[in-house]
Enzyme design. Sequence first.
Site, PDB file in Angstrom:
ATOM      1  N   LYS A  97     -12.803   7.710 -17.755  1.00 58.30           N
ATOM      2  CA  LYS A  97     -11.359   7.786 -17.516  1.00 58.30           C
ATOM      3  C   LYS A  97     -10.754   6.482 -17.992  1.00 58.30           C
ATOM      4  O   LYS A  97     -11.223   5.399 -17.647  1.00 58.30           O
ATOM      5  CB  LYS A  97     -11.108   7.969 -16.010  1.00 58.30           C
ATOM      6  CG  LYS A  97      -9.645   8.100 -15.643  1.00 58.30           C
ATOM      7  CD  LYS A  97      -9.189   9.543 -15.693  1.00 58.30           C
ATOM      8  CE  LYS A  97      -7.684   9.688 -15.773  1.00 58.30           C
ATOM      9  NZ  LYS A  97      -7.104   9.591 -17.135  1.00 58.30           N
ATOM     10  N   LYS A 134     -12.109   4.079 -22.726  1.00 55.20           N
ATOM     11  CA  LYS A 134     -10.828   3.681 -23.327  1.00 55.20           C
ATOM     12  C   LYS A 134     -10.826   4.135 -24.779  1.00 55.20           C
ATOM     13  O   LYS A 134     -11.895   4.301 -25.378  1.00 55.20           O
ATOM     14  CB  LYS A 134     -10.671   2.151 -23.260  1.00 55.20           C
ATOM     15  CG  LYS A 134      -9.247   1.672 -23.432  1.00 55.20           C
ATOM     16  CD  LYS A 134      -8.432   1.758 -22.155  1.00 55.20           C
ATOM     17  CE  LYS A 134      -6.977   1.416 -22.400  1.00 55.20           C
ATOM     18  NZ  LYS A 134      -6.205   1.354 -21.158  1.00 55.20           N
ATOM     19  N   ASP A 174      -1.408   4.417 -22.669  1.00 53.41           N
ATOM     20  CA  ASP A 174      -1.491   2.945 -22.588  1.00 53.41           C
ATOM     21  C   ASP A 174      -0.392   2.459 -23.539  1.00 53.41           C
ATOM     22  O   ASP A 174       0.557   3.214 -23.822  1.00 53.41           O
ATOM     23  CB  ASP A 174      -2.890   2.450 -22.999  1.00 53.41           C
ATOM     24  CG  ASP A 174      -3.110   0.958 -22.710  1.00 53.41           C
ATOM     25  OD1 ASP A 174      -3.315   0.600 -21.540  1.00 53.41           O
ATOM     26  OD2 ASP A 174      -3.046   0.138 -23.647  1.00 53.41           O
ATOM     27  N   ASN A 206       6.451   0.811 -20.112  1.00 53.49           N
ATOM     28  CA  ASN A 206       6.237   1.586 -18.892  1.00 53.49           C
ATOM     29  C   ASN A 206       5.916   0.704 -17.688  1.00 53.49           C
ATOM     30  O   ASN A 206       6.527   0.847 -16.614  1.00 53.49           O
ATOM     31  CB  ASN A 206       5.110   2.597 -19.147  1.00 53.49           C
ATOM     32  CG  ASN A 206       4.697   3.313 -17.890  1.00 53.49           C
ATOM     33  OD1 ASN A 206       3.670   3.006 -17.287  1.00 53.49           O
ATOM     34  ND2 ASN A 206       5.510   4.253 -17.449  1.00 53.49           N
ATOM     35  N   SER A 259      -3.485   8.705 -11.907  1.00 49.81           N
ATOM     36  CA  SER A 259      -4.066   9.671 -12.849  1.00 49.81           C
ATOM     37  C   SER A 259      -5.134  10.502 -12.142  1.00 49.81           C
ATOM     38  O   SER A 259      -5.242  11.710 -12.355  1.00 49.81           O
ATOM     39  CB  SER A 259      -4.697   8.943 -14.035  1.00 49.81           C
ATOM     40  OG  SER A 259      -3.732   8.625 -14.998  1.00 49.81           O
TER      41      SER A 259
HETATM   42  P1  NDP Z   1       4.205   0.141 -23.435  1.00 45.11           P
HETATM   43  O1  NDP Z   1       3.830   0.490 -24.812  1.00 45.11           O
HETATM   44  O2  NDP Z   1       5.020   1.082 -22.639  1.00 45.11           O
HETATM   45  O3  NDP Z   1       4.931  -1.277 -23.395  1.00 45.11           O
HETATM   46  C1  NDP Z   1       4.304  -2.431 -23.859  1.00 45.11           C
HETATM   47  C2  NDP Z   1       5.311  -3.546 -23.831  1.00 45.11           C
HETATM   48  O4  NDP Z   1       4.661  -4.767 -24.122  1.00 45.11           O
HETATM   49  C3  NDP Z   1       6.398  -3.368 -24.874  1.00 45.11           C
HETATM   50  O5  NDP Z   1       7.578  -3.961 -24.424  1.00 45.11           O
HETATM   51  C4  NDP Z   1       5.828  -4.129 -26.063  1.00 45.11           C
HETATM   52  O6  NDP Z   1       6.811  -4.621 -26.978  1.00 45.11           O
HETATM   53  C5  NDP Z   1       5.141  -5.275 -25.380  1.00 45.11           C
HETATM   54  N1  NDP Z   1       4.018  -5.706 -26.203  1.00 45.11           N
HETATM   55  C6  NDP Z   1       2.909  -4.992 -26.501  1.00 45.11           C
HETATM   56  N2  NDP Z   1       2.115  -5.688 -27.320  1.00 45.11           N
HETATM   57  C7  NDP Z   1       2.741  -6.830 -27.538  1.00 45.11           C
HETATM   58  C8  NDP Z   1       2.418  -7.988 -28.287  1.00 45.11           C
HETATM   59  N3  NDP Z   1       1.273  -8.060 -28.987  1.00 45.11           N
HETATM   60  N4  NDP Z   1       3.296  -9.016 -28.271  1.00 45.11           N
HETATM   61  C9  NDP Z   1       4.444  -8.948 -27.555  1.00 45.11           C
HETATM   62  N5  NDP Z   1       4.808  -7.881 -26.831  1.00 45.11           N
HETATM   63  C10 NDP Z   1       3.959  -6.855 -26.821  1.00 45.11           C
HETATM   64  O7  NDP Z   1       2.803  -0.160 -22.700  1.00 45.11           O
HETATM   65  P2  NDP Z   1       2.497  -0.187 -21.148  1.00 45.11           P
HETATM   66  O8  NDP Z   1       3.667  -0.715 -20.410  1.00 45.11           O
HETATM   67  O9  NDP Z   1       1.928   1.131 -20.788  1.00 45.11           O
HETATM   68  O10 NDP Z   1       1.283  -1.223 -21.087  1.00 45.11           O
HETATM   69  C11 NDP Z   1       1.491  -2.628 -20.878  1.00 45.11           C
HETATM   70  C12 NDP Z   1       0.203  -3.267 -20.403  1.00 45.11           C
HETATM   71  O11 NDP Z   1      -0.214  -2.653 -19.178  1.00 45.11           O
HETATM   72  C13 NDP Z   1      -0.999  -3.143 -21.338  1.00 45.11           C
HETATM   73  O12 NDP Z   1      -1.807  -4.283 -21.205  1.00 45.11           O
HETATM   74  C14 NDP Z   1      -1.743  -1.950 -20.770  1.00 45.11           C
HETATM   75  O13 NDP Z   1      -3.114  -1.964 -21.127  1.00 45.11           O
HETATM   76  C15 NDP Z   1      -1.546  -2.194 -19.291  1.00 45.11           C
HETATM   77  N6  NDP Z   1      -1.740  -1.034 -18.438  1.00 45.11           N
HETATM   78  C16 NDP Z   1      -0.966   0.079 -18.594  1.00 45.11           C
HETATM   79  C17 NDP Z   1      -1.147   1.158 -17.758  1.00 45.11           C
HETATM   80  C18 NDP Z   1      -0.251   2.340 -17.801  1.00 45.11           C
HETATM   81  O14 NDP Z   1      -0.348   3.177 -16.898  1.00 45.11           O
HETATM   82  N7  NDP Z   1       0.654   2.469 -18.762  1.00 45.11           N
HETATM   83  C19 NDP Z   1      -2.231   1.177 -16.751  1.00 45.11           C
HETATM   84  C20 NDP Z   1      -2.926  -0.091 -16.599  1.00 45.11           C
HETATM   85  C21 NDP Z   1      -2.687  -1.116 -17.453  1.00 45.11           C
HETATM   86  P3  NDP Z   1       6.985  -3.919 -28.401  1.00 45.11           P
HETATM   87  O15 NDP Z   1       7.549  -2.562 -28.105  1.00 45.11           O
HETATM   88  O16 NDP Z   1       7.916  -4.805 -29.137  1.00 45.11           O
HETATM   89  O17 NDP Z   1       5.613  -3.846 -29.018  1.00 45.11           O
END
Ligand code: NDP
Length: 445
Positions: free
Chosen positions: A90, A126, A166, A241, A377
């Site tokens: 998962k 993953k 993600d 998110n 989830s």
């Molecule tokens: P989203 O794609 O919804 O949002 C990611 C955000 O982070 C965007 O604002 C993006 O900006 C920014 N970002 C991503 N990569 C970079 C980078 N290299 N430099 C600067 N800004 C960056 O992703 P999530 O919110 O779902 O995920 C965010 C984090 O949380 C990740 O580490 C993910 O692994 C972790 N996570 C998420 C879960 C989930 O349920 N969604 C569960 C557990 C962990 P831009 O659009 O400009 O790229």
Amino acid sequence: MQDVVEKVYEQVVARNRGEVEFHQAVHEVLESLDPVIAKHPHYAEGALLERIVEPERQIMFRVPWVDDAGQVHVNRGFRIEFNSALGPYKGGLRFHPSVNAGIIKFLGFEQIFKNALTAQGIGGGKGGSDFDPHGRSDAEVMRFCQSFMTELARHIGPSTDVPAGDIGVGGREIGYMFGQYKRLRNSYDAGVLTGKGLAWGGSLVRTEATGYGAVLFAQSMLSTKGESLEGKKVIVSGAGNVAIYAIEKAQQLGATPVTFSDSSGYVVDEAGVDLDLLKEVKEVERGRVADYVERRPGARLVTGGSVWDVPGDVALPCATQNELDGDAAVTLLRGGCGVVSEGANMPSTPEAVEAFQKAGILFGPGKAANAGGVATSALEMEQNAGRTRWDFATAEAKLTGIMTDIHDSCVAAAEEYGRPGDYVLGANAAGFTRVADVMIAHGIV
Ligand code: NDP
């Protein structure tokens, strides 16, 4: 590190050359295991450590697709099925140009222990692709997702491997992938993906869960000091998110989030983030953070430096790995930050973690603090299996209970191994022992 653990780490580095994020994640876990192995040496027998750092299966595949202009593109797809001791693999799928085998492996490895902490019977995995959805039309994203799922479908299933979203993978992408899976299999296996739409098997609270969970974890950490989030100024990174719903829950608990960011810069809104506007810009329009500033008097966009330059009481890194380095940690501490709860996976570098721990602040590592997403989830899978649907309050109460249990397990493990208040040790030790005990029970597999 003890010799036995150090040797395992050296083997990981030698065998997975250049995969620096994976090395970093393994090092952090193995380092924490010193007191665990010292107290329970049997965990280092039967090559258990060597087995736990080696994925059960690694799948890498070609993803060809056609853009709106008729041009053919080729991306690379990944699924790392890391550990199935506790249940079906998962973990999410990430679509971002930076994706490579090392990043997916680090995320899969973290996922094993995070999922164990939830106590919901889920293994760790993953996946993702180096596809960049930014600027692509819905039709292009759909064709990519269909091509990606055409290969992935043969490897997954409700009792085998259950992907979710993600970075770069939200409800739209899960929808396109589910549609293709159903078509290929001729089977409505709702439980094969999570993060689905509410009309076709999704769970209430899944969208909010990771951000809500990270804030609930911060609240639990604060409660150990007799404090709460009420009245605290919160620094948030990211605008996706996790960040959006971390801001929402922080506001509900009486705190004031004043920042968010994306890869184009960060926004400071000292009056407190206007969440409706942020959702409109990011969720509806798929815009950039600059679009928020244009419509919000008093907010400013900063394109140089780092969001961690903004002083605050609480930091919630919710963007990506290694976004908060040692210098940023020192700046945050100087600005009065006393709590860090990681919404993202491994957002703090080892130097930053060391600085937080030396300063003795409350530091909640991602594998515990952001486990609310995968926990919900698993709740979605439970509802799919029972062909039922819970209301928002029921699902949120379950999430809150799970986050409290995770927090308490970390506290108990940190105490058991002689480092009270060390949530890094607590999360790693509690997660590891749950997986290790079952791996021992299953024999050499
Ligand atoms: P989203 O794609 O919804 O949002 C990611 C955000 O982070 C965007 O604002 C993006 O900006 C920014 N970002 C991503 N990569 C970079 C980078 N290299 N430099 C600067 N800004 C960056 O992703 P999530 O919110 O779902 O995920 C965010 C984090 O949380 C990740 O580490 C993910 O692994 C972790 N996570 C998420 C879960 C989930 O349920 N969604 C569960 C557990 C962990 P831009 O659009 O400009 O790229």
